[in-house]
Design an enzyme around this catalytic site. Structure first.
Site, PDB file in Angstrom:
ATOM      1  N   ARG A  10      -1.765   3.113   1.400  1.00  0.00           N
ATOM      2  CA  ARG A  10      -1.338   1.973   2.212  1.00  0.00           C
ATOM      3  C   ARG A  10      -2.523   1.558   3.072  1.00  0.00           C
ATOM      4  O   ARG A  10      -3.210   2.410   3.645  1.00  0.00           O
ATOM      5  CB  ARG A  10      -0.157   2.338   3.103  1.00  0.00           C
ATOM      6  CG  ARG A  10       0.081   1.263   4.172  1.00  0.00           C
ATOM      7  CD  ARG A  10       1.391   1.368   4.832  1.00  0.00           C
ATOM      8  NE  ARG A  10       2.478   1.011   3.930  1.00  0.00           N
ATOM      9  CZ  ARG A  10       3.726   0.805   4.353  1.00  0.00           C
ATOM     10  NH1 ARG A  10       4.032   0.930   5.619  1.00  0.00           N
ATOM     11  NH2 ARG A  10       4.666   0.477   3.503  1.00  0.00           N
ATOM     12  N   HIS A  13       3.740  -5.000  -2.034  1.00  0.00           N
ATOM     13  CA  HIS A  13       4.354  -3.705  -1.776  1.00  0.00           C
ATOM     14  C   HIS A  13       5.238  -3.448  -3.000  1.00  0.00           C
ATOM     15  O   HIS A  13       6.459  -3.561  -2.935  1.00  0.00           O
ATOM     16  CB  HIS A  13       5.181  -3.766  -0.481  1.00  0.00           C
ATOM     17  CG  HIS A  13       5.666  -2.435   0.013  1.00  0.00           C
ATOM     18  ND1 HIS A  13       5.529  -1.273  -0.714  1.00  0.00           N
ATOM     19  CD2 HIS A  13       6.287  -2.081   1.166  1.00  0.00           C
ATOM     20  CE1 HIS A  13       6.060  -0.268  -0.025  1.00  0.00           C
ATOM     21  NE2 HIS A  13       6.516  -0.735   1.116  1.00  0.00           N
ATOM     22  N   LYS A  57     -15.025   7.529  11.875  1.00  0.00           N
ATOM     23  CA  LYS A  57     -16.461   7.735  12.076  1.00  0.00           C
ATOM     24  C   LYS A  57     -17.304   6.779  11.241  1.00  0.00           C
ATOM     25  O   LYS A  57     -18.511   6.927  11.154  1.00  0.00           O
ATOM     26  CB  LYS A  57     -16.823   9.182  11.732  1.00  0.00           C
ATOM     27  CG  LYS A  57     -16.122  10.202  12.608  1.00  0.00           C
ATOM     28  CD  LYS A  57     -16.377  11.612  12.116  1.00  0.00           C
ATOM     29  CE  LYS A  57     -15.483  12.619  12.848  1.00  0.00           C
ATOM     30  NZ  LYS A  57     -15.452  13.910  12.169  1.00  0.00           N
ATOM     31  N   ARG A  61       8.989   5.624   6.569  1.00  0.00           N
ATOM     32  CA  ARG A  61       9.900   5.764   5.434  1.00  0.00           C
ATOM     33  C   ARG A  61       9.185   5.730   4.094  1.00  0.00           C
ATOM     34  O   ARG A  61       9.528   6.499   3.205  1.00  0.00           O
ATOM     35  CB  ARG A  61      11.023   4.741   5.517  1.00  0.00           C
ATOM     36  CG  ARG A  61      10.826   3.435   4.800  1.00  0.00           C
ATOM     37  CD  ARG A  61      11.899   2.501   5.168  1.00  0.00           C
ATOM     38  NE  ARG A  61      12.095   2.486   6.606  1.00  0.00           N
ATOM     39  CZ  ARG A  61      13.264   2.270   7.201  1.00  0.00           C
ATOM     40  NH1 ARG A  61      14.329   2.056   6.487  1.00  0.00           N
ATOM     41  NH2 ARG A  61      13.341   2.252   8.506  1.00  0.00           N
ATOM     42  N   THR A  62       8.198   4.869   3.929  1.00  0.00           N
ATOM     43  CA  THR A  62       7.518   4.806   2.628  1.00  0.00           C
ATOM     44  C   THR A  62       6.784   6.120   2.351  1.00  0.00           C
ATOM     45  O   THR A  62       6.840   6.657   1.257  1.00  0.00           O
ATOM     46  CB  THR A  62       6.536   3.622   2.584  1.00  0.00           C
ATOM     47  OG1 THR A  62       7.252   2.427   2.880  1.00  0.00           O
ATOM     48  CG2 THR A  62       5.906   3.475   1.214  1.00  0.00           C
TER      49      THR A  62
END
Lengths: 315, 202
Positions: A115, A143, A93, A65-66
């Site tokens: 995020r 957040h 990697k 959703r974000t």
């Protein structure tokens, strides 16, 4: 006529947390979001403010959703959006966060929405790159856009933030939503109470200005807003967590508890919900729930944040 | 002693010389009052009459002001038109910040306010109202903002002052006053936003 715009102007090109913002700066974001709210209901659901700008979603942690909300917000501002997820990328990697970001920036990106499971990752990023960095959730730290949309939703329903009593219930210790909400709400003059079992709501939070309570039934009648945090099932197996049934019985928001809450209490949840665990369907879909409005408002708030940071970076 | 005539106010101007030395000199600069309070009222009344005559008899119509002074002028025009018997005239306010072509130059000073258009723009006859028409860029932004809301039957432009100096092929349909020299700055002051009604040319 609309409310007079705030005197403060927004001069930050990054939004990393709410802790470092002033009440006025938070006010500027909320007021600007007000202007963006209507864009979603018009004939053409787009404004040209970020035309020619590139926004990259740099997500090192799962999110639906974000990320969708940020993507839509950027698209409604006419920006181009690229999704970058850590799986299968050069990160796997062994590339460092700074190198990944600098490589993405070298492609001509204007805003990075980040995020990351590590607290402080967006802050580190903001020191590595010249473009704007928006924190979309970092570890257990913050957040900010979730808290901003919560503030926006509360203001929409209650007409103010100052003087309100807000309960945040659940796994506060591991929640970045709780921390960002604490900063935002206290800066705007609300009183925050964290509610939950002692293992999930330690007394330490009192030193940040929150009230801590371990018995929801003793205090539920006091609150204007109850924000139910998601129980993160991956933590349920750890020894800090009681059984799910016990949690539901002691802290879950159900119809019976709601009858002892204020008649005009506002129920919120940052999603995704565990129906039947922290909140019952009756309450989640009930008349006092603002859960879907939170999602709608998230779009306006994220548009405001992208617009303001881009303007501060020189348009 | 009588107050000096308002048409010849003397301004103190801080002059910076090319050498970098700063000297303070009194420079006589003529600021003329183009319209006083009565002039503003009479001009708005005349404009309202012209707009009234142009409104279609059989279609929905609306007066839309561009924030911030156009919004005030639109409200007054709306009232004047209602006095002239215009019923069912919709009203709205447009914030054009997101549509400006100089957003990058404005930077952090850009303030976005709400656009309040509560009526259906589709097939509506819309009169846009602004205080000053200069380069035409605000009008362009306003037209773009309006058509993103729907497809109006027509858009007309009414302005208090046409300053000249157009940079886009845009003209007003209803003009209060015209000033001859585009280089001279025009300020429209209104009671609601500035405490008095007048039009100044500097």
């Amino acid at each position: 006529m609309a409310a007079p715009a705030a005197e403060t102007t927004w001069t930050r090109k990054h939004l990393l947390d709410l802790e470092s913002l002033s009440a006025d700066e938070i006010g500027v974001i909320l007021d600007t979001a007000e202007a963006f709210k209507d864009v979603s209901t018009r004939s053409v659901k787009k404004v040209p403010a970020l035309r020619g700008r590139v926004v990259v979603n740099l997500f090192f942690e799962e999110s639906t959703r974000t990320r969708t909300s940020f993507t839509l917000a950027a698209q409604r501002l006419s920006a181009d959006v690229i999704d970058f997820s850590a799986k299968g990328s050069s990160v796997a990697k062994g590339e460092t966060l700074g190198d990944t970001a600098r490589n993405i920036e070298a492609m001509g990106v204007d805003l990075i929405v980040c995020r990351h499971p590590a607290s402080g990752a967006p802050h580190l990023l903001s020191r590595c790159v010249n473009c704007c960095v928006i924190n979309a959730g970092d570890g257990r730290h913050e957040h900010p856009t979730q808290a901003l949309l919560d503030l926006f939703t509360i203001r929409q329903h209650k007409g103010r933030i100052e003087g309100l009593k807000v309960a945040i219930v659940g796994d506060v210790a591991n929640s970045r939503v709780a921390r960002s909400n604490l900063w935002g709400l206290t800066k705007l003059g609300a009183e925050v109470t964290f509610v939950g079992p002692t293992t999930l709501v330690p007394r330490t939070f009192e030193q940040f200005g929150a009230r801590v309570c371990h018995d929801i039934d003793a205090v539920i009648g006091e609150f204007d807003v109850i924000n139910m945090l998601r129980i993160q099932m991956e933590r349920v197996t750890s020894n800090v967590f009681p059984s799910v049934q016990e949690y539901t019985r002691l802290f879950g928001l159900n119809g019976q508890r709601m009858r002892r809450a204020k008649p005009d209490v506002l129920v919120m949840h940052p999603g995704p919900m565990n129906r039947g665990i922290e909140i019952t369907t009756e309450v989640a879909d009930g008349a006092r729930s603002a859960i879907l409005q939170q999602v709608t408002n998230g779009l306006a708030v994220r548009m405001a944040v992208l617009f303001l940071c881009n303007q501060a970076a020189g348009g | 002693m009588n107050a000096p005539p308002r048409a010849a106010v003397v301004h103190a101007v801080l002059d910076t010389e090319p050498t970098g030395s700063v000297c303070c000199s009194l420079v006589s600069k003529t600021m003329s009052i183009l319209l006083d309070q009565k002039g503003v009222a009479a001009t708005l009344e005349r404009l309202s009459g012209e707009v009234r005559a142009a409104l279609p008899p059989d279609a929905p119509a609306a007066i839309v002001g561009i924030r911030s002074r156009g919004e005030v002028l639109a409200q007054r025009m709306q009232a004047a038109l209602q006095r002239r018997g215009c019923k069912n005239l919709a009203h709205g306010s447009l914030d054009i910040t997101l549509y400006r072509d100089d957003l990058a130059e404005i930077g952090p000073a850009a303030q976005v306010r709400r656009t309040e258009i509560e009526f259906d723009v589709q097939d509506c006859f819309i009169v846009l109202v602004d205080d000053v028409l200069f380069t035409g860029r605000s009008a362009r932004a306003a037209i773009d903002a309006l058509v993103d809301l729907g497809r109006p039957r027509a858009i007309r432009l009414a302005v208090m002052v046409d300053r000249g100096g157009r940079e886009l092929p845009i003209q007003a349909d209803f003009v209060g006053v015209r000033t001859p020299d585009p280089k001279r700055h025009v300020t429209v002051k209104l009671v609601e936003t500035d405490g008095e009604d007048c039009v100044e040319v500097v």
